[in-house]
Design a protein around this motif. Structure first.
Motif, short mmCIF file in Angstrom:
data_model
loop_
_atom_site.label_atom_id
_atom_site.label_comp_id
_atom_site.label_asym_id
_atom_site.label_seq_id
_atom_site.Cartn_x
_atom_site.Cartn_y
_atom_site.Cartn_z
N ILE A 48 0.86 -1.18 0.00
CA ILE A 48 0.00 0.00 0.00
C ILE A 48 0.90 1.23 0.00
N VAL A 49 0.60 2.17 -0.93
CA VAL A 49 1.32 3.44 -0.97
C VAL A 49 0.32 4.56 -0.74
N PRO A 50 0.69 5.57 -0.07
CA PRO A 50 -0.26 6.66 0.18
C PRO A 50 -0.68 7.33 -1.14
N PRO A 51 -1.90 7.82 -1.24
CA PRO A 51 -2.32 8.57 -2.43
C PRO A 51 -1.43 9.79 -2.63
N ARG A 52 -1.35 10.17 -3.92
CA ARG A 52 -0.48 11.30 -4.23
C ARG A 52 -0.92 12.54 -3.47
N SER A 53 -2.22 12.68 -3.31
CA SER A 53 -2.73 13.87 -2.62
C SER A 53 -2.40 13.86 -1.14
N LEU A 57 11.10 -12.89 -0.72
CA LEU A 57 10.32 -11.93 0.05
C LEU A 57 8.94 -11.83 -0.57
N GLU A 58 7.95 -12.01 0.30
CA GLU A 58 6.56 -11.88 -0.13
C GLU A 58 5.93 -10.74 0.66
N LEU A 59 5.31 -9.77 -0.11
CA LEU A 59 4.74 -8.57 0.51
C LEU A 59 3.23 -8.70 0.56
N ALA A 60 2.71 -8.48 1.75
CA ALA A 60 1.25 -8.44 1.94
C ALA A 60 0.88 -7.01 2.28
N PRO A 61 -0.09 -6.39 1.55
CA PRO A 61 -0.44 -4.98 1.79
C PRO A 61 -0.81 -4.73 3.25
N SER A 62 -0.36 -3.56 3.74
CA SER A 62 -0.68 -3.13 5.11
C SER A 62 -0.99 -1.65 5.07
N PRO A 63 -2.15 -1.25 5.57
CA PRO A 63 -2.50 0.18 5.51
C PRO A 63 -1.56 1.07 6.30
N THR A 64 -0.97 0.56 7.37
CA THR A 64 -0.13 1.39 8.22
C THR A 64 1.36 1.23 7.92
N ARG A 65 1.79 0.04 7.51
CA ARG A 65 3.21 -0.23 7.28
C ARG A 65 3.54 -0.43 5.81
N GLY A 66 2.57 -0.16 4.97
CA GLY A 66 2.81 -0.34 3.55
C GLY A 66 2.68 -1.79 3.16
N ARG A 68 17.71 -22.83 6.95
CA ARG A 68 16.61 -22.03 6.40
C ARG A 68 16.05 -21.19 7.52
N ALA A 69 15.70 -19.91 7.15
CA ALA A 69 15.14 -18.98 8.13
C ALA A 69 13.94 -18.29 7.51
N THR A 70 12.90 -18.11 8.31
CA THR A 70 11.69 -17.42 7.88
C THR A 70 11.38 -16.33 8.88
N THR A 71 11.03 -15.13 8.34
CA THR A 71 10.74 -14.01 9.23
C THR A 71 9.68 -13.12 8.60
N ARG A 72 9.06 -12.30 9.40
CA ARG A 72 8.06 -11.30 8.97
C ARG A 72 8.43 -9.98 9.61
N PHE A 73 8.36 -8.94 8.80
CA PHE A 73 8.67 -7.62 9.32
C PHE A 73 7.93 -6.57 8.48
N PRO A 74 7.65 -5.38 9.02
CA PRO A 74 6.96 -4.32 8.26
C PRO A 74 7.92 -3.65 7.29
N LEU A 75 7.35 -3.24 6.16
CA LEU A 75 8.18 -2.61 5.13
C LEU A 75 8.50 -1.18 5.46
N LEU A 76 7.55 -0.43 5.95
CA LEU A 76 7.74 0.99 6.20
C LEU A 76 7.50 1.31 7.66
N GLY A 77 7.92 2.51 8.03
CA GLY A 77 7.71 3.00 9.37
C GLY A 77 9.01 3.11 10.15
N ASP A 78 9.08 4.19 10.94
CA ASP A 78 10.27 4.41 11.76
C ASP A 78 10.17 3.73 13.12
#
Length: 969
Positions: free
Chosen positions: A179-184, A223-232, A258-268
């Motif tokens: 998920i990316v924020p709208p241009r506006s 890497l598999e990305l699942a949309p997230s409204p808050t973390r992209g 082998r290692a498997t992990t989940r982490f948010p894409l965006l956010g400080d």
């Protein structure tokens, strides 16, 4: 035509014109479009209009970037092709992104109004580089290569069909949507601000990450990305490799993992992340191998720092293999505090036994402090041997053990430093001694073992105490307090311990004991022992006792009895000390020192003293236990000749006392032995109702051994003395005791005093020389009827004796009586002679003085008339004590001759000197004193050894002595 009609015709005409114009315009547009399409259809590439390129540059510039490319075209499908595009970050001259080509699918209609709305973006041969100014090498450095991407951007979502690239050695594959924020909704310059603020950190982290990836063999990431409204998007990453070698936080090597992990894409804001990890094997320092490892790491992801802060690590493994052993079914939890320090809890089966370990470790310093609970496998003893560099199996083993709150400290490089164990054990094998159970607190370091608290049970034995052991020197010390049979721990000492304690048995129960043992394992001669023992009903040296208490100091070849208290079954007690030294190599005793105070029965003392005691005490027979004070020293067979011995003894008894069957009563004496010289002083005893005193000395060895004595008897009963001597003689000859005779009964009131001293060979009774004297008192000594039957009517004519005195010398085989005097109320007898001890022959002469002592007028007249007859009443006594033979020296035919004057002795002849009165009296034997003519007048005072004491009755003076005389002559 009216005006209204005209107006309607004008409107209809105008409308027709407008419609015709519209159709013509449409046809023109359609024609133009058809012409354009026809042009495009015959042209594969078209130059992108300049305004479109400017719009693209403006769009990129809004994010603080600058884009350049070699040329830009678009095809009839509406896709733009940018050749060799390069993206620059403001302030840097080197491109941060470059590609061989970029394809952008656009909607042509917004292009006519100047808007670029890409519907697809493809990148081929892309590269992400670190500018030279930020590169550690000082040159632009590519960190991501071979980028091949296909994405579909939208106003609120970015669909990633696929992205492949190489990040260092890592092959990366990305797909999914974000998920990316709208241009506006995007603040102007947001991306620009982000790149300016974080680009340097991104580059540095990326360079470090590529360096670390060099340790991986064939790594890959999906890497598999699942949309997230808050973390992209929420990224699910799977990372695999054939192997990896790492140096930090410590050296390790993994096999296929082998290692498997989940982490948010965006956010400080840091977010919790999970990492599931599995590996076929993991090799750690110290030759430690973990097999079939699986782990779950929870941590806080810091996206801006490209770093994960671990929060918890859960691990499990099929086995952990170390040089010291194997741990199966391994699982645990580790938590950083923070890194490189780690706190954890681990559960495993160590060498087959379940163990729970918790503690902390410093992964950088390679140190650890662990707490252990659970069970301990018996195999741990062998596993610890390389650590302590001692074959522990020779000294210690067990069947099972349980630990509680035990600690282990590992020093730098995981070296064993110290362990404190609270352990309960079953079936303990401690240097050859099998214990049923034990509990201990054990402190171990590489050089030392110490058990400040210990408990052990061996059957009925149990003990509490401490133990200390130095591995390098094998020196040890243990303190025990409890109930313990010494022979049950004999394997700890062997030899000298066995030789001493095998003489003691404790059949009722183990004695209360305290033991302090210190020495060196394997070097028994260096071992010393302090032992305190207190026991009821023990058996000591073959003798049953009521109680035994002792405190000993023992070391090989040396036994020091610091305290000894023994009570025999009759209640007699012995208290004292002793010291025994022995030759360990020859197994022979060297010296014995004894300091003892005792009233133990003589039989018990003899059995306890062994062969030496039987030899010393064998001649004695007592009816009651003696009271003794003894100090002795003896050299044993391990001492080279000459061997010395000494003994100082004070003894007192009550009741019967026999020495070589000679009877006494209530004996007390002191004795001193110096080598071959035995002195007995202050001897006092009761004999025949009187008191015997004296001293003796025995010296020399073998056939030359000599005995000297000085003895006296006061106020003894003559009858009892004769009876005692009769019994003594019978026992010496193994004959039955004779019945009391008439003489014994008649003379029971006669009192005897005797003094004698002599010296001779101990083994030869006929070798003694000395002198002595004796006296008798009492109305029953003897009576002589001078006139035969007439004396029954004239009582004053009977000779009655109330005292007797004798002086004698002991001359080897003879007793020489220089003076024998009997005195009575009306008469006297004087005699002299000897008795041959070897032939048992009598040789005496006696004179009878009738009425010499009378004070009556009639008796005085008769005595004066009969006084000349005294020379006639001279008697000669010969024969043996059993069968005496006597006769008158002057018969009736010589009566006148005897009354004649005695001629003078020839010249040169002198009579023998008289025996001094009161001379010393040496022997316990006396001579018979003759009585009236024809038979002896009195029994011997004491019978010489070996004679038949019944002869005393034969020598008594009968009432018809006068008739016997007349009959013979």
């Amino acid at each position: 035509m009216t005006a209204g009609r005209i107006f309607r015709h004008l409107l209809r005409y105008a409308g027709g014109c407008v419609v015709s114009f519209g159709f013509w315009t449409l046809w023109l547009l359609l024609g133009a479009l058809a012409a354009v399409q026809f042009y495009v259809a015959f042209r594969s590439e078209l130059t992108v209009p300049a305004f479109v390129l400017r719009r693209i540059e403006e769009r990129v510039a809004q994010n603080g970037l600058k884009v350049t490319f070699a040329d830009a075209t678009f095809d009839p499908t509406g896709r733009m092709l940018l050749r060799e595009p390069q993206v620059f970050l403001a302030g840097f001259s080197d491109p941060v992104l470059s590609a061989r080509a970029a394809y952008i699918g656009v909607n042509p209609w917004p292009l006519f109004v100047g808007r670029i709305e890409p519907s697809e973006i493809r990148i081929a041969g892309g590269t992400v580089s670190v500018p030279a100014i930020l590169s550690p090498s000082g040159q632009a450095e590519a960190i991501v290569r071979d980028v091949d991407a296909d994405v579909e951007p939208a106003d609120s979502q970015l669909v990633i069909r696929h992205v492949t690239a190489r990040f260092g050695a890592l092959v990366v594959s990305v797909h999914g949507a974000a998920i990316v924020p709208p241009r506006s909704a995007r603040p102007p310059g947001q991306m620009n601000d982000l790149l300016r603020a974080r680009f340097k950190e991104f580059c540095q982290a990326a360079v470090q990450l590529t360096r670390r990836l060099e340790a991986f063999e064939e790594p890959s990431a999906d890497l598999e990305l699942a949309p997230s409204p808050t973390r992209g998007a929420i990224v699910t990453a799977q990372i695999a490799a054939r192997g990896v070698k790492l140096d930090t936080p410590f050296a390790m090597e993994l096999g296929r993992f082998r290692a498997t992990t989940r982490f948010p894409l965006l956010g400080d804001t840091p977010a919790m992340s999970h990492l599931d990890f599995s590996a076929a094997e993991l090799h750690l320092p110290g030759a430690v191998e973990i097999r079939e490892l699986s782990a779950e790491l929870r941590g806080r992801l810091r996206p801006t720092e490209l770093r994960v802060d671990p929060v918890e690590l859960r691990i499990a493994a099929a086995a952990v293999v170390t040089p010291d052993g194997t741990a199966d079914d391994f699982s645990g939890v580790l938590r950083p505090e923070p890194l490189p320090k780690v706190r954890g809890e681990l559960v495993a089966r160590v060498l087959g036994a379940p163990v729970d370990v918790s503690g902390t470790a410093d992964l950088s310093a390679r140190t650890a402090h662990l707490t252990v609970n659970g069970s301990v496998s018996p195999a741990i003893v062998g596993a610890l041997q390389p650590r302590v560099r001692v074959d522990l199996g020779k000294f210690f083993g067990f069947a099972s053990a349980d630990l509680s709150d035990s600690t282990v400290e590992l020093g730098p490089n995981w070296h064993f430093q110290r362990a404190v164990a609270h352990v309960a054990l079953q079936q303990i094998r401690a240097h050859g001694v099998l214990m049923d159970e034990g509990r201990a607190t054990i402190e171990v370091d590489p050089t030392h073992l110490y058990a400040p608290e210990a408990y052990a049970r061996i059957g009925e034995n149990y003990a509490r105490g401490t133990y200390e052991h130095e591995f390098a020197t094998r020196r040890f010390r243990f303190l025990l307090d409890g109930r313990l049979r010494p022979m049950d721990i004999d394997p700890w000492f062997r030899g000298w311990w066995t030789n001493f304690f095998q003489r003691f048995e404790f059949p009722k129960a183990p004695p209360n004991a305290s033991v302090d043992v210190q020495g060196t394992w394997g070097q028994g001669w260096k071992t010393s022992v302090f032992v305190f023992v207190d026991s009821d009903a023990p058996v000591a040296l073959g003798q049953s006792l009521r109680r035994l208490r002792g405190r000993l100091f023992v070391r090989p070849g040396f036994y020091d009895g610091l305290e000894l208290h023994a009570v025999d079954p009759d209640g007699g007690a012995a208290d004292g000390t002793f010291t025994v030294t022995a030759s360990v190599s020859r197994k022979l005793w060297r010296t014995i020192d004894v300091d003892l105070k005792s009233n133990v029965s003589l039989a018990a003392a003899g059995r306890m003293a062994g062969e030496l005691g039987r030899a010393v005490l064998g001649p004695f027979e007592l009816s009651a236990a003696p009271a003794l004070k003894l100090h002795a020293h003896f050299d044993g067979p391990a001492v080279a000749p000459p061997r010395h011995r000494s003994l100082d003894l004070e003894a007192r008894t009550t009741g019967s006392f026999k020495f070589h069957d000679f009877p006494l009563q209530d004996v007390a004496f002191t004795a001193a032995l110096r080598d071959d010289e035995l002195t007995i002083d202050n001897l006092i005893a009761k004999f025949a109702g009187g008191v015997a005193r004296g001293h003796a000395k025995l010296w020399g060895t073998g056939a030359n051994q000599r005995l000297g004595f000085d003895a006296s008897i006061n106020d003894a009963s003559l009858g009892q003395a004769v009876a005692a001597l009769q019994d003594f003689s019978a026992e010496r000859k193994n004959q039955p005791r004779p019945a009391p005779g008439k003489f014994v009964q008649a003379k029971s009131n006669v009192r005897l005093d005797l003094a004698a001293s002599a010296e001779g060979l101990y083994s030869n009774p006929l070798s003694y020389h000395g002198d002595g004297n004796a006296s008798l008192r009492g109305a029953e000594i003897g009576e002589v009827p001078l006139l035969g039957l007439l004396s029954e009517l004239l009582k004053f004519t009977a000779l009655r004796f109330t005292t007797a005195r004798a002086s004698f010398k002991i001359n080897g085989t003879k007793l020489d009586f220089s003076e024998v005097a009997l005195r009575g109320a009306n008469s006297a007898i004087d005699a002299h002679g000897n008795y041959a001890l070897d032939r048992r022959q009598l040789d005496f002469r006696a004179k009878v003085f009738p009425f010499q002592e009378s004070d009556s007028v009639i008796k005085s007249v008769v005595g004066a008339v009969l006084s000349p007859i005294s020379n006639v009443l001279e008697v000669k006594l010969t024969g043996t004590l059993e069968k005496p033979d006597w006769a008158f020296v002057i018969g009736p035919t010589n009566l006148l001759r005897s009354l004649a004057p005695t001629p003078s002795p020839p010249a040169g002849h002198e009579p023998p000197p008289p025996t001094p009165a009161g001379s010393a009296a040496p022997t316990s034997t006396g001579a018979p004193v003759p009585g009236a003519p024809g038979k002896p007048a009195a029994a011997p005072v004491t019978a010489p050894p070996g004679t038949n004491s019944s002869s005393g009755e034969k020598t008594a003076v009968p009432a018809d002595a006068g008739h016997a005389t007349a009959g013979r002559h």
